[in-house]
Design a protein around this motif. Sequence first.
Motif, PDB file in Angstrom:
ATOM      1  N   ALA A  73       0.827  -1.213   0.000  1.00 17.83           N
ATOM      2  CA  ALA A  73       0.000   0.000   0.000  1.00 17.83           C
ATOM      3  C   ALA A  73       0.860   1.260   0.000  1.00 17.83           C
ATOM      4  O   ALA A  73       0.502   2.264  -0.626  1.00 17.83           O
ATOM      5  N   HIS A  74       2.024   1.198   0.671  1.00 15.03           N
ATOM      6  CA  HIS A  74       2.893   2.370   0.755  1.00 15.03           C
ATOM      7  C   HIS A  74       3.933   2.391  -0.360  1.00 15.03           C
ATOM      8  O   HIS A  74       4.760   3.309  -0.414  1.00 15.03           O
ATOM      9  N   GLY A  75       3.927   1.358  -1.209  1.00 17.38           N
ATOM     10  CA  GLY A  75       4.867   1.336  -2.319  1.00 17.38           C
ATOM     11  C   GLY A  75       6.275   0.926  -1.945  1.00 17.38           C
ATOM     12  O   GLY A  75       7.209   1.151  -2.724  1.00 17.38           O
ATOM     13  N   ASP A  76       6.439   0.305  -0.775  1.00 15.61           N
ATOM     14  CA  ASP A  76       7.761  -0.151  -0.341  1.00 15.61           C
ATOM     15  C   ASP A  76       7.987  -1.546  -0.923  1.00 15.61           C
ATOM     16  O   ASP A  76       7.731  -2.567  -0.273  1.00 15.61           O
ATOM     17  N   MET A  77       8.478  -1.614  -2.161  1.00 12.38           N
ATOM     18  CA  MET A  77       8.612  -2.887  -2.857  1.00 12.38           C
ATOM     19  C   MET A  77       9.703  -3.772  -2.244  1.00 12.38           C
ATOM     20  O   MET A  77       9.608  -5.000  -2.306  1.00 12.38           O
ATOM     21  N   GLN A  78      10.727  -3.175  -1.654  1.00 11.72           N
ATOM     22  CA  GLN A  78      11.785  -3.967  -1.047  1.00 11.72           C
ATOM     23  C   GLN A  78      11.228  -4.776   0.126  1.00 11.72           C
ATOM     24  O   GLN A  78      11.459  -5.988   0.236  1.00 11.72           O
ATOM     25  N   ALA A  79      10.474  -4.118   0.987  1.00 10.11           N
ATOM     26  CA  ALA A  79       9.883  -4.805   2.133  1.00 10.11           C
ATOM     27  C   ALA A  79       8.793  -5.777   1.678  1.00 10.11           C
ATOM     28  O   ALA A  79       8.650  -6.878   2.224  1.00 10.11           O
ATOM     29  N   PHE A  80       8.035  -5.374   0.650  1.00  9.07           N
ATOM     30  CA  PHE A  80       6.980  -6.262   0.148  1.00  9.07           C
ATOM     31  C   PHE A  80       7.579  -7.513  -0.482  1.00  9.07           C
ATOM     32  O   PHE A  80       7.028  -8.609  -0.363  1.00  9.07           O
ATOM     33  N   ILE A  96       4.238 -13.750  -7.601  1.00  6.34           N
ATOM     34  CA  ILE A  96       4.452 -12.715  -8.627  1.00  6.34           C
ATOM     35  C   ILE A  96       3.439 -11.590  -8.430  1.00  6.34           C
ATOM     36  O   ILE A  96       2.265 -11.836  -8.146  1.00  6.34           O
ATOM     37  N   LEU A  97       3.903 -10.373  -8.597  1.00  9.05           N
ATOM     38  CA  LEU A  97       3.032  -9.198  -8.595  1.00  9.05           C
ATOM     39  C   LEU A  97       3.006  -8.641 -10.014  1.00  9.05           C
ATOM     40  O   LEU A  97       4.050  -8.329 -10.594  1.00  9.05           O
ATOM     41  N   PHE A  98       1.786  -8.521 -10.578  1.00 11.91           N
ATOM     42  CA  PHE A  98       1.610  -8.011 -11.944  1.00 11.91           C
ATOM     43  C   PHE A  98       0.993  -6.623 -11.898  1.00 11.91           C
ATOM     44  O   PHE A  98       0.153  -6.327 -11.018  1.00 11.91           O
ATOM     45  N   ASP A  99       1.345  -5.791 -12.873  1.00 11.40           N
ATOM     46  CA  ASP A  99       0.621  -4.533 -13.052  1.00 11.40           C
ATOM     47  C   ASP A  99      -0.598  -4.804 -13.930  1.00 11.40           C
ATOM     48  O   ASP A  99      -0.793  -5.931 -14.417  1.00 11.40           O
ATOM     49  N   PRO A 100      -1.473  -3.836 -14.177  1.00 11.61           N
ATOM     50  CA  PRO A 100      -2.701  -4.086 -14.954  1.00 11.61           C
ATOM     51  C   PRO A 100      -2.455  -4.589 -16.375  1.00 11.61           C
ATOM     52  O   PRO A 100      -3.360  -5.169 -16.983  1.00 11.61           O
ATOM     53  N   ASN A 101      -1.268  -4.384 -16.918  1.00  9.56           N
ATOM     54  CA  ASN A 101      -0.966  -4.842 -18.271  1.00  9.56           C
ATOM     55  C   ASN A 101      -0.331  -6.225 -18.305  1.00  9.56           C
ATOM     56  O   ASN A 101       0.054  -6.712 -19.367  1.00  9.56           O
ATOM     57  N   GLY A 102      -0.197  -6.864 -17.135  1.00  3.16           N
ATOM     58  CA  GLY A 102       0.389  -8.192 -17.074  1.00  3.16           C
ATOM     59  C   GLY A 102       1.897  -8.201 -16.924  1.00  3.16           C
ATOM     60  O   GLY A 102       2.505  -9.279 -16.913  1.00  3.16           O
ATOM     61  N   ILE A 106       7.283  -7.913  -9.530  1.00  2.63           N
ATOM     62  CA  ILE A 106       8.054  -8.689  -8.555  1.00  2.63           C
ATOM     63  C   ILE A 106       7.894 -10.156  -8.891  1.00  2.63           C
ATOM     64  O   ILE A 106       6.785 -10.622  -9.160  1.00  2.63           O
ATOM     65  N   ASN A 107       8.984 -10.879  -8.878  1.00  2.19           N
ATOM     66  CA  ASN A 107       8.968 -12.332  -9.019  1.00  2.19           C
ATOM     67  C   ASN A 107       9.976 -12.870  -8.009  1.00  2.19           C
ATOM     68  O   ASN A 107      11.175 -12.606  -8.122  1.00  2.19           O
ATOM     69  N   THR A 108       9.480 -13.597  -7.019  1.00  4.67           N
ATOM     70  CA  THR A 108      10.350 -14.000  -5.910  1.00  4.67           C
ATOM     71  C   THR A 108      11.386 -15.043  -6.306  1.00  4.67           C
ATOM     72  O   THR A 108      12.216 -15.420  -5.475  1.00  4.67           O
ATOM     73  N   VAL A 109      11.348 -15.546  -7.556  1.00  3.37           N
ATOM     74  CA  VAL A 109      12.342 -16.521  -7.976  1.00  3.37           C
ATOM     75  C   VAL A 109      13.666 -15.855  -8.362  1.00  3.37           C
ATOM     76  O   VAL A 109      14.701 -16.512  -8.457  1.00  3.37           O
ATOM     77  N   ILE A 110      13.622 -14.539  -8.585  1.00  2.84           N
ATOM     78  CA  ILE A 110      14.847 -13.807  -8.934  1.00  2.84           C
ATOM     79  C   ILE A 110      14.962 -12.595  -8.009  1.00  2.84           C
ATOM     80  O   ILE A 110      13.962 -12.128  -7.451  1.00  2.84           O
ATOM     81  N   PRO A 111      16.155 -12.063  -7.840  1.00  3.07           N
ATOM     82  CA  PRO A 111      16.338 -10.912  -6.954  1.00  3.07           C
ATOM     83  C   PRO A 111      15.548  -9.698  -7.423  1.00  3.07           C
ATOM     84  O   PRO A 111      15.357  -9.478  -8.624  1.00  3.07           O
ATOM     85  N   LEU A 112      15.103  -8.929  -6.466  1.00  2.00           N
ATOM     86  CA  LEU A 112      14.375  -7.707  -6.780  1.00  2.00           C
ATOM     87  C   LEU A 112      15.284  -6.739  -7.537  1.00  2.00           C
ATOM     88  O   LEU A 112      16.435  -6.517  -7.164  1.00  2.00           O
TER      89      LEU A 112
END
Length: 312
Positions: A73-80, A96-102, A106-112
């Motif tokens: 919600a706060h946009g902290d992708m590192q912590a998320f 995996i986290l997708f944006d509206p376009n697919g 974020i994909n937890t199988v590879i480093p952020l």
Amino acid sequence: MKIRAYLLIMVGAIILPISLFAAVALQTLLRSEREAALQALEETVSATALLVDRELSSAEAALRVLAHSPHLAHGDMQAFYRHARSADRGKTGRTILFDPNGQQLINTVIPLGDPLPPPPDYVRVRTQRVIETQQTVVSGLITGAVQRVPVTTINIPVPLEGGRRYVLASVFGTEYFTELISQRATPASWSLAVIDRNGRFIARTREPGRIGQMGKPELLRAAQGKTRGIIRARTLAGVDAYFAFTRSPMSGWLVAVSVPAAEIEGAAQRAVKLAAAGMLVALLCAALAAVFFARRLVASIRGAANAATMLG
């Protein structure tokens, strides 16, 4: 006609109806034993489908908890990202986290921060469907865009304040569901399988090399428009078998079990043979007893007749 003939006719009149009714009873027993064996197949496949749905429901619940993460919600992708890794399912699972376009964010199988590939068309379509319907969508067997291996996914919508829209997905490797259904205690000759809506194997307890291939055409045709059923057909290996199937209301996947027909028929025939042997022994004992007493009766009548002749 002699008395012996009358007695034999009487014995036959008694044994013949009993034999006919016994034959009918044995046929009924054979049918009942076969139905009981097939019912065991239905119970096995229903329990397996519940096991698969339970895992999907658990993954969905974990995703919904993750969707309410204050880091997202706060946009902290590192912590998320660190939070999302805790929701991975199994050794090869990922979140995996997708944006509206697919597009993967974020994909937890590879480093952020590592570059992520552009979304294939089927990912864009699925992501838009989740966002438009705001409902959970379970995929069939697909090829992962990052690792290029067969996977399945469960996807949930993530609406946030300010009109932001995301989709969260939990990804399962094919071995996840194979290991899951292998937990079912079944005979070695039984084969359990999970088939996606397109007819491709997601998991198998036997011949895992067939994962990704199409299922038995007769089974797929029989399952069209049905939630459960039983058919008899040959397996992919050419073995005459019974197939029991049920369709998951959550994923639309087909869960099926196949058992060699000889095993089902053999169990029923063994029960019938045992009952038939017992009935045959009973009839033989009754026939021998009838013959024995018939001889005693004939001898008694002859003795009485001789005594009456002598008295005359």
